[in-house]
Design a protein around this motif. Structure first.
Motif, PDB file in Angstrom:
ATOM      1  N   LEU A  34      -6.343   1.726  -1.268  1.00 26.63           N
ATOM      2  CA  LEU A  34      -5.132   0.906  -1.101  1.00 26.63           C
ATOM      3  C   LEU A  34      -5.219  -0.408  -1.873  1.00 26.63           C
ATOM      4  O   LEU A  34      -4.258  -0.814  -2.515  1.00 26.63           O
ATOM      5  CB  LEU A  34      -4.861   0.633   0.382  1.00 26.63           C
ATOM      6  CG  LEU A  34      -4.158   1.752   1.158  1.00 26.63           C
ATOM      7  CD1 LEU A  34      -4.037   1.371   2.635  1.00 26.63           C
ATOM      8  CD2 LEU A  34      -2.764   2.047   0.596  1.00 26.63           C
ATOM      9  N   ARG A  35      -6.371  -1.089  -1.835  1.00 25.43           N
ATOM     10  CA  ARG A  35      -6.408  -2.397  -2.528  1.00 25.43           C
ATOM     11  C   ARG A  35      -6.171  -2.223  -4.021  1.00 25.43           C
ATOM     12  O   ARG A  35      -5.482  -3.022  -4.644  1.00 25.43           O
ATOM     13  CB  ARG A  35      -7.714  -3.137  -2.263  1.00 25.43           C
ATOM     14  CG  ARG A  35      -8.887  -2.601  -3.025  1.00 25.43           C
ATOM     15  CD  ARG A  35      -9.801  -3.662  -3.571  1.00 25.43           C
ATOM     16  NE  ARG A  35     -11.028  -3.006  -4.034  1.00 25.43           N
ATOM     17  CZ  ARG A  35     -12.141  -3.625  -4.322  1.00 25.43           C
ATOM     18  NH1 ARG A  35     -12.211  -4.930  -4.217  1.00 25.43           N
ATOM     19  NH2 ARG A  35     -13.196  -2.957  -4.738  1.00 25.43           N
ATOM     20  N   VAL A  36      -6.758  -1.151  -4.606  1.00 21.57           N
ATOM     21  CA  VAL A  36      -6.581  -0.911  -6.040  1.00 21.57           C
ATOM     22  C   VAL A  36      -5.106  -0.668  -6.361  1.00 21.57           C
ATOM     23  O   VAL A  36      -4.540  -1.251  -7.290  1.00 21.57           O
ATOM     24  CB  VAL A  36      -7.442   0.305  -6.481  1.00 21.57           C
ATOM     25  CG1 VAL A  36      -7.022   0.809  -7.856  1.00 21.57           C
ATOM     26  CG2 VAL A  36      -8.923  -0.051  -6.476  1.00 21.57           C
ATOM     27  N   GLU A  37      -4.460   0.174  -5.577  1.00 21.89           N
ATOM     28  CA  GLU A  37      -3.072   0.557  -5.863  1.00 21.89           C
ATOM     29  C   GLU A  37      -2.085  -0.575  -5.526  1.00 21.89           C
ATOM     30  O   GLU A  37      -1.094  -0.755  -6.225  1.00 21.89           O
ATOM     31  CB  GLU A  37      -2.725   1.835  -5.095  1.00 21.89           C
ATOM     32  CG  GLU A  37      -3.559   3.044  -5.527  1.00 21.89           C
ATOM     33  CD  GLU A  37      -3.319   3.449  -6.984  1.00 21.89           C
ATOM     34  OE1 GLU A  37      -2.182   3.307  -7.484  1.00 21.89           O
ATOM     35  OE2 GLU A  37      -4.290   3.901  -7.645  1.00 21.89           O
ATOM     36  N   TRP A  88       3.996  -4.411  -1.301  1.00 21.40           N
ATOM     37  CA  TRP A  88       3.280  -3.184  -1.644  1.00 21.40           C
ATOM     38  C   TRP A  88       2.253  -2.783  -0.583  1.00 21.40           C
ATOM     39  O   TRP A  88       1.935  -1.601  -0.446  1.00 21.40           O
ATOM     40  CB  TRP A  88       2.649  -3.298  -3.032  1.00 21.40           C
ATOM     41  CG  TRP A  88       3.706  -3.155  -4.080  1.00 21.40           C
ATOM     42  CD1 TRP A  88       4.247  -4.136  -4.849  1.00 21.40           C
ATOM     43  CD2 TRP A  88       4.396  -1.933  -4.432  1.00 21.40           C
ATOM     44  NE1 TRP A  88       5.222  -3.616  -5.663  1.00 21.40           N
ATOM     45  CE2 TRP A  88       5.334  -2.269  -5.433  1.00 21.40           C
ATOM     46  CE3 TRP A  88       4.307  -0.606  -4.001  1.00 21.40           C
ATOM     47  CZ2 TRP A  88       6.183  -1.325  -6.003  1.00 21.40           C
ATOM     48  CZ3 TRP A  88       5.139   0.337  -4.561  1.00 21.40           C
ATOM     49  CH2 TRP A  88       6.070  -0.027  -5.552  1.00 21.40           C
ATOM     50  N   ILE A  89       1.744  -3.745   0.176  1.00 18.54           N
ATOM     51  CA  ILE A  89       0.873  -3.393   1.309  1.00 18.54           C
ATOM     52  C   ILE A  89       1.660  -2.479   2.251  1.00 18.54           C
ATOM     53  O   ILE A  89       1.217  -1.395   2.629  1.00 18.54           O
ATOM     54  CB  ILE A  89       0.386  -4.658   2.058  1.00 18.54           C
ATOM     55  CG1 ILE A  89      -0.653  -5.414   1.232  1.00 18.54           C
ATOM     56  CG2 ILE A  89      -0.189  -4.279   3.428  1.00 18.54           C
ATOM     57  CD1 ILE A  89      -1.075  -6.757   1.840  1.00 18.54           C
ATOM     58  N   ALA A 141       0.987   1.689   2.358  1.00 19.36           N
ATOM     59  CA  ALA A 141       0.407   2.153   3.627  1.00 19.36           C
ATOM     60  C   ALA A 141       1.351   3.176   4.276  1.00 19.36           C
ATOM     61  O   ALA A 141       0.921   4.228   4.760  1.00 19.36           O
ATOM     62  CB  ALA A 141       0.165   0.973   4.564  1.00 19.36           C
ATOM     63  N   LYS A 142       2.651   2.874   4.251  1.00 21.23           N
ATOM     64  CA  LYS A 142       3.617   3.798   4.870  1.00 21.23           C
ATOM     65  C   LYS A 142       3.738   5.088   4.071  1.00 21.23           C
ATOM     66  O   LYS A 142       3.866   6.170   4.641  1.00 21.23           O
ATOM     67  CB  LYS A 142       4.972   3.116   5.010  1.00 21.23           C
ATOM     68  CG  LYS A 142       4.922   2.095   6.128  1.00 21.23           C
ATOM     69  CD  LYS A 142       6.212   1.365   6.333  1.00 21.23           C
ATOM     70  CE  LYS A 142       6.033   0.385   7.496  1.00 21.23           C
ATOM     71  NZ  LYS A 142       7.088  -0.601   7.569  1.00 21.23           N
ATOM     72  N   ARG A 143       3.702   4.948   2.751  1.00 22.00           N
ATOM     73  CA  ARG A 143       3.825   6.142   1.916  1.00 22.00           C
ATOM     74  C   ARG A 143       2.638   7.084   2.124  1.00 22.00           C
ATOM     75  O   ARG A 143       2.802   8.301   2.232  1.00 22.00           O
ATOM     76  CB  ARG A 143       3.901   5.705   0.451  1.00 22.00           C
ATOM     77  CG  ARG A 143       4.119   6.836  -0.482  1.00 22.00           C
ATOM     78  CD  ARG A 143       5.126   6.458  -1.530  1.00 22.00           C
ATOM     79  NE  ARG A 143       5.118   7.447  -2.580  1.00 22.00           N
ATOM     80  CZ  ARG A 143       5.266   7.146  -3.856  1.00 22.00           C
ATOM     81  NH1 ARG A 143       5.460   5.902  -4.240  1.00 22.00           N
ATOM     82  NH2 ARG A 143       5.254   8.097  -4.749  1.00 22.00           N
ATOM     83  N   TRP A 144       1.445   6.514   2.187  1.00 22.31           N
ATOM     84  CA  TRP A 144       0.252   7.337   2.412  1.00 22.31           C
ATOM     85  C   TRP A 144       0.392   8.057   3.754  1.00 22.31           C
ATOM     86  O   TRP A 144       0.161   9.268   3.855  1.00 22.31           O
ATOM     87  CB  TRP A 144      -1.008   6.462   2.393  1.00 22.31           C
ATOM     88  CG  TRP A 144      -2.309   7.217   2.513  1.00 22.31           C
ATOM     89  CD1 TRP A 144      -2.473   8.536   2.856  1.00 22.31           C
ATOM     90  CD2 TRP A 144      -3.626   6.702   2.289  1.00 22.31           C
ATOM     91  NE1 TRP A 144      -3.811   8.868   2.857  1.00 22.31           N
ATOM     92  CE2 TRP A 144      -4.540   7.751   2.513  1.00 22.31           C
ATOM     93  CE3 TRP A 144      -4.124   5.445   1.929  1.00 22.31           C
ATOM     94  CZ2 TRP A 144      -5.917   7.592   2.382  1.00 22.31           C
ATOM     95  CZ3 TRP A 144      -5.499   5.295   1.810  1.00 22.31           C
ATOM     96  CH2 TRP A 144      -6.389   6.349   2.024  1.00 22.31           C
ATOM     97  N   MET A 145       0.805   7.326   4.781  1.00 21.77           N
ATOM     98  CA  MET A 145       0.890   7.938   6.098  1.00 21.77           C
ATOM     99  C   MET A 145       1.885   9.097   6.126  1.00 21.77           C
ATOM    100  O   MET A 145       1.626  10.143   6.721  1.00 21.77           O
ATOM    101  CB  MET A 145       1.265   6.885   7.125  1.00 21.77           C
ATOM    102  CG  MET A 145       0.731   7.275   8.482  1.00 21.77           C
ATOM    103  SD  MET A 145       0.851   5.986   9.670  1.00 21.77           S
ATOM    104  CE  MET A 145       0.907   7.029  11.130  1.00 21.77           C
TER     105      MET A 145
END
Ligand SMILES: [Zn+2]
Length: 258
Positions: A169-172, A199-200, A204-208
């Motif tokens: 996540l930090r990279v993206e 973007w945080i 995070a929501k997109r990954w979930m």
């Protein structure tokens, strides 16, 4: 690798099986064995994710804290069904009338009171979690601004500033925000800080939402030497906060006014 979105995903599943249920707890960690009787017959009040931690709440004010780190995993089995992992790797077993919920190989299992957890210098005092409803913008910006000369790529991994963000996540987040991981927090403009926060939440929501499907949101993580999807410059990598970070040296700005 359990970053916040995966932890929330699994916590939701555990909650469905455990919340409100009477459990028998068994520890696969010797020093916790003596607490098994004190948990006998208690009902699980709630299961929550906070950052990368699982927190299982009991009505007597105690909390079971589980952190999977890099190696741990959860399994849920119907009662009486065979396990697909060796019994000796079980660190925590929660038995209800219908299910067995097992944490395998997890290095961190703690039984604490809520107050002890809040005071714990390592596991308590977490920064706001973008996947929790109690996320506070005010707290996030206050904690961020306290970081001064620290590099933003390091700060995003600091669970006491913002919780749940791991290396992917930090990279993206920084790639999408067009901010270089080596920038100091104090060099960031207000717009850049808001862009990072946007973007945080978004990633995070997109990954979930994406769990179990083809990953379509990773742009540069582990893609050193490949072309930047935005400007075609070669992606670079370096070590930061003990992890490998990736960045596009062209479109992730190293200063506020390039
Ligand atoms: Zn680029």
């Amino acid at each position: 690798m359990a970053e916040g979105p995966l932890v929330h995903h699994y916590a939701n599943r555990l909650r469905k099986v455990l919340k409100g249920k009477e459990v028998r707890v068994e520890f696969g960690i010797r020093k916790l064995k003596r607490f098994e009787n004190s948990l006998e017959g208690l009902r699980v009040q709630d299961v929550q994710a906070h950052g990368k931690q699982f927190r299982i709440y009991f009505p007597d004010n105690r909390v079971l804290l589980v952190h999977l780190m890099m190696w741990g995993s959860w399994r849920t089995y119907g009662k009486g069904n065979a396990w697909d992992k060796p019994r000796e790797r079980a660190r925590l077993i929660l038995r209800t009338r219908t299910h067995e919920v097992v944490a395998f190989s997890t290095p961190i299992v703690r039984l604490l009171t809520k107050a002890e957890l809040e005071r714990d210098p390592k596991w308590g005092n977490l920064g706001p979690d973008p996947l929790r409803s109690d996320f506070s913008l005010k707290t996030f910006f206050r904690l961020l601004e306290d970081q001064g000369t620290r590099e933003i790529g390091e700060v995003l991994l600091d669970q006491q500033v913002v919780s749940g963000i791991g290396n992917i996540l930090r990279v993206e987040i920084l790639f999408q925000s067009r901010v270089h991981p080596r920038r100091s927090v104090e060099s960031l403009s207000e717009d850049e800080k808001h862009e990072i926060l946007r973007w945080i939440f978004a990633l995070a929501k997109r990954w979930m939402k994406n769990i179990g499907k083809k990953v379509d949101w990773i742009s540069i993580y582990r893609k050193s030497g490949k072309r930047c999807p935005r400007c075609e410059t070669s992606i670079e990598f370096s070590r930061q906060a003990g992890r490998i970070t990736y960045a596009c040296p062209s479109c992730q700005r190293l200063s506020e006014n390039p």
